[in-house]
Design a protein around this motif. Structure first.
Motif, short mmCIF file in Angstrom:
data_model
loop_
_atom_site.label_atom_id
_atom_site.label_comp_id
_atom_site.label_asym_id
_atom_site.label_seq_id
_atom_site.Cartn_x
_atom_site.Cartn_y
_atom_site.Cartn_z
N ASP A 71 -2.37 32.52 16.60
CA ASP A 71 -2.00 33.25 15.38
C ASP A 71 -1.74 32.34 14.20
O ASP A 71 -1.86 32.75 13.05
N LEU A 72 -1.28 31.12 14.49
CA LEU A 72 -0.97 30.20 13.40
C LEU A 72 -2.03 29.11 13.34
O LEU A 72 -2.40 28.55 14.36
N GLN A 73 -2.46 28.86 12.13
CA GLN A 73 -3.49 27.84 11.91
C GLN A 73 -3.16 26.52 12.61
O GLN A 73 -4.02 25.89 13.20
N ARG A 74 -1.89 26.10 12.54
CA ARG A 74 -1.58 24.76 13.04
C ARG A 74 -1.89 24.59 14.52
O ARG A 74 -2.39 23.56 14.93
N TRP A 75 -1.60 25.63 15.34
CA TRP A 75 -1.82 25.47 16.78
C TRP A 75 -3.31 25.44 17.10
O TRP A 75 -3.74 24.78 18.06
N ASP A 148 5.01 18.80 20.61
CA ASP A 148 5.63 19.35 19.40
C ASP A 148 7.01 19.97 19.66
O ASP A 148 7.95 19.71 18.95
N ARG A 149 7.12 20.84 20.69
CA ARG A 149 8.40 21.45 21.01
C ARG A 149 8.91 20.88 22.34
O ARG A 149 8.16 20.88 23.33
N LEU A 150 10.17 20.49 22.35
CA LEU A 150 10.73 19.94 23.59
C LEU A 150 10.87 21.04 24.64
O LEU A 150 11.25 22.17 24.32
N ASN A 201 13.39 24.85 20.23
CA ASN A 201 14.35 23.74 20.12
C ASN A 201 14.22 23.00 18.77
O ASN A 201 15.18 22.44 18.26
N ASN A 202 13.02 23.02 18.20
CA ASN A 202 12.80 22.31 16.94
C ASN A 202 13.71 22.83 15.83
O ASN A 202 14.05 22.09 14.91
N CYS A 203 14.06 24.12 15.91
CA CYS A 203 14.85 24.70 14.81
C CYS A 203 16.20 24.02 14.65
O CYS A 203 16.72 23.94 13.54
N ASP A 239 10.22 34.44 16.75
CA ASP A 239 8.77 34.16 16.82
C ASP A 239 8.18 33.67 15.49
O ASP A 239 6.98 33.75 15.29
N TRP A 240 9.01 33.23 14.59
CA TRP A 240 8.54 32.73 13.29
C TRP A 240 7.70 33.79 12.59
O TRP A 240 6.72 33.49 11.90
N SER A 241 8.07 35.06 12.78
CA SER A 241 7.23 36.17 12.32
C SER A 241 7.29 36.37 10.80
O SER A 241 8.36 36.48 10.20
N SER A 269 12.09 27.28 6.99
CA SER A 269 11.72 26.16 7.86
C SER A 269 10.23 25.99 8.04
O SER A 269 9.78 24.92 8.44
N ASN A 270 9.43 27.06 7.81
CA ASN A 270 7.97 26.84 7.93
C ASN A 270 7.19 27.80 7.04
O ASN A 270 7.77 28.63 6.30
N ASP A 271 5.88 27.70 7.12
CA ASP A 271 5.01 28.47 6.22
C ASP A 271 4.89 29.93 6.61
O ASP A 271 4.78 30.79 5.73
N GLN A 295 6.58 24.58 5.80
CA GLN A 295 6.17 23.50 6.70
C GLN A 295 4.84 23.85 7.32
O GLN A 295 4.65 25.00 7.73
N ASP A 296 3.97 22.93 7.42
CA ASP A 296 2.65 22.97 8.10
C ASP A 296 1.48 22.82 7.13
O ASP A 296 0.39 22.48 7.54
N CYS A 297 1.71 23.13 5.84
CA CYS A 297 0.60 23.12 4.89
C CYS A 297 -0.54 24.00 5.38
O CYS A 297 -1.72 23.63 5.30
C1 BGC Z 1 6.43 23.81 14.85
C2 BGC Z 1 6.08 24.21 13.44
C3 BGC Z 1 5.52 25.64 13.43
C4 BGC Z 1 6.46 26.58 14.18
C5 BGC Z 1 5.86 27.96 14.33
C6 BGC Z 1 7.40 24.82 15.42
O1 BGC Z 1 7.79 24.47 16.69
O2 BGC Z 1 6.98 22.52 14.86
O3 BGC Z 1 5.10 23.33 12.94
O4 BGC Z 1 5.41 26.09 12.12
O5 BGC Z 1 6.75 26.08 15.46
O6 BGC Z 1 4.75 27.96 15.14
#
Ligand code: BGC
Length: 384
Positions: A71-75, A148-150, A201-203, A239-241, A269-271, A295-297
């Protein structure tokens, strides 16, 4: 050293990295078309070196790459970059996306174990839910890199590869401080705070880093949070929705800003969260555009930076992370020293996991050409 100087130093060092880039990153071009995320993004990665010539890796060693969602470009980029780099190196890659479903991710990882992958690279949906399946990987002698995530509460994790998540938060907080000129003002400014999924955990690091910069201004009364919501749990977006972020922003606007109170800044915290906030502002807020971080551009957020509805985004060059993970995988398989640069910050409940932290930088209207285009990450056409 002041945070601004530190951040400037980081920025300069990354500029320098961008210019020098690694041999790996300089050498090649990969174009990945991203369709599943609904984006027209086409990213580039450099990959001409055939590491298999140098490394003695047996052709066909299998590597499992488990990603949370398309769903997210970055992944999508992360997965494609890693797949391409690992294949170039002579590995067979099993790349899976789990639709943000924990059970799907667990069964995909189980299949990777059954098919005798030698190393697993896992970006967890929920970092607390993978202990059982990863303990099976450990018993089968498979090394696991948390990506990326612990991944928490299991000693099956050998390494962690990520960006400096605390610095991500600091960059966002410092951007707000600089944009509002908080270091040298006797005015007060209103801010609202948003972070990501409580199971990520990143949050803790994103929000913690940002609040370490912002809290002194809140304590001094220079920054005011009209909603009073300053705890991470209150500011989380499951879910960063994008939709959930939009809904929370609409509610905050209705409850605290309906009387014409100005909103000067929003920490996001993110895009994907920033997109929801921008949508709510567009429909429900008529004051001056607040400073809005991300975050993520992701491509839609970069477009928003260019049209003025988002102020900045933290750029995490997934090409750097992918190439580092390939080095780590190779070192594990060759039983060589695995590259790490942090052995203090990330305790997953069973002890500190040796980590490699890549450096994030911020991109905004002023520097996006240098950061995102000169580095070959986006072409001009993609940002139209
Ligand atoms: C990542 C971010 C991403 C977010 C949502 C985080 O764990 O570090 O880059 O925006 O998850 O997927």
């Amino acid at each position: 050293m002041k945070v601004t100087e530190k951040i400037k130093e980081k920025f300069l060092s990354v500029q320098c990295i961008t210019k020098k880039v690694t041999a790996f990153a300089l050498s090649a071009v990969m174009v990945c078309s991203l369709t599943a995320c609904g984006s027209d993004f086409e990213g580039h990665i450099d990959t001409d070196i055939d590491y298999s010539q140098e490394s003695g890796i047996s052709a066909g060693d299998r590597i499992g790459v488990s990603m949370p969602t398309k769903d997210l470009q970055r992944w999508v980029q992360d997965g494609e970059n890693m797949q391409s780099s690992l294949k170039k190196t002579g590995f067979v890659v099993d790349l899976q996306y789990a639709d943000n479903e924990i059970d799907t991710q667990i069964s995909q990882i189980q299949k990777m174990i059954d098919s005798k992958c030698k190393v697993l690279v896992v970006a967890a949906i929920d970092g607390t839910k993978l202990s059982n399946v990863l303990n099976k990987a450990k018993s089968a002698g498979i090394s696991v890199i948390a990506y990326d995530r612990l991944i928490m509460d299991t000693d099956a994790i050998s390494y962690y590869a990520t960006f400096d998540n605390y610095l991500v938060g600091k960059l966002q907080g410092q951007y707000i401080v600089d944009a509002l000129g908080l270091e040298d003002t006797d005015k007060t400014f209103n801010i609202e705070l948003f972070t990501g999924s409580p199971d990520d955990n990143n949050c803790k690091f994103f929000f913690g880093g940002a609040m370490d910069v912002l809290q002194p201004y809140i304590d001094a009364g220079t920054l005011v949070v009209p909603s009073g919501e300053t705890e991470r749990e209150e500011c989380s977006i499951q879910d960063w929705s994008t939709d959930a972020a939009k809904e929370r922003m609409e509610n905050l606007l209705a409850d605290y800003y309906d009387d014409g109170t100005e909103l000067d800044a929003i920490l996001s915290s993110n895009d994907s969260v920033a997109l929801g906030i921008a949508e709510a502002l567009e429909s429900d807020y008529s004051g001056k555009q607040p400073v809005l971080t991300g975050q993520d551009c992701d491509i839609n957020s970069v477009k928003n930076i260019l049209n003025g509805t988002q102020s900045m985004s933290v750029f995490k060059d997934t090409r750097d992370l992918a190439s580092k993970v390939v080095e780590m995988v190779q070192a594990i398989i060759n039983e060589e020293e695995v590259p790490v640069n942090d052995t203090e910050s990330y305790d997953n409940g069973t002890g500190v996991i040796p980590s490699y932290l890549c450096e994030p930088v911020y991109a905004d209207e002023e520097n996006y050409k240098e950061i995102l285009m000169d580095s070959g990450y986006y072409t001009e056409d993609q940002l139209k």
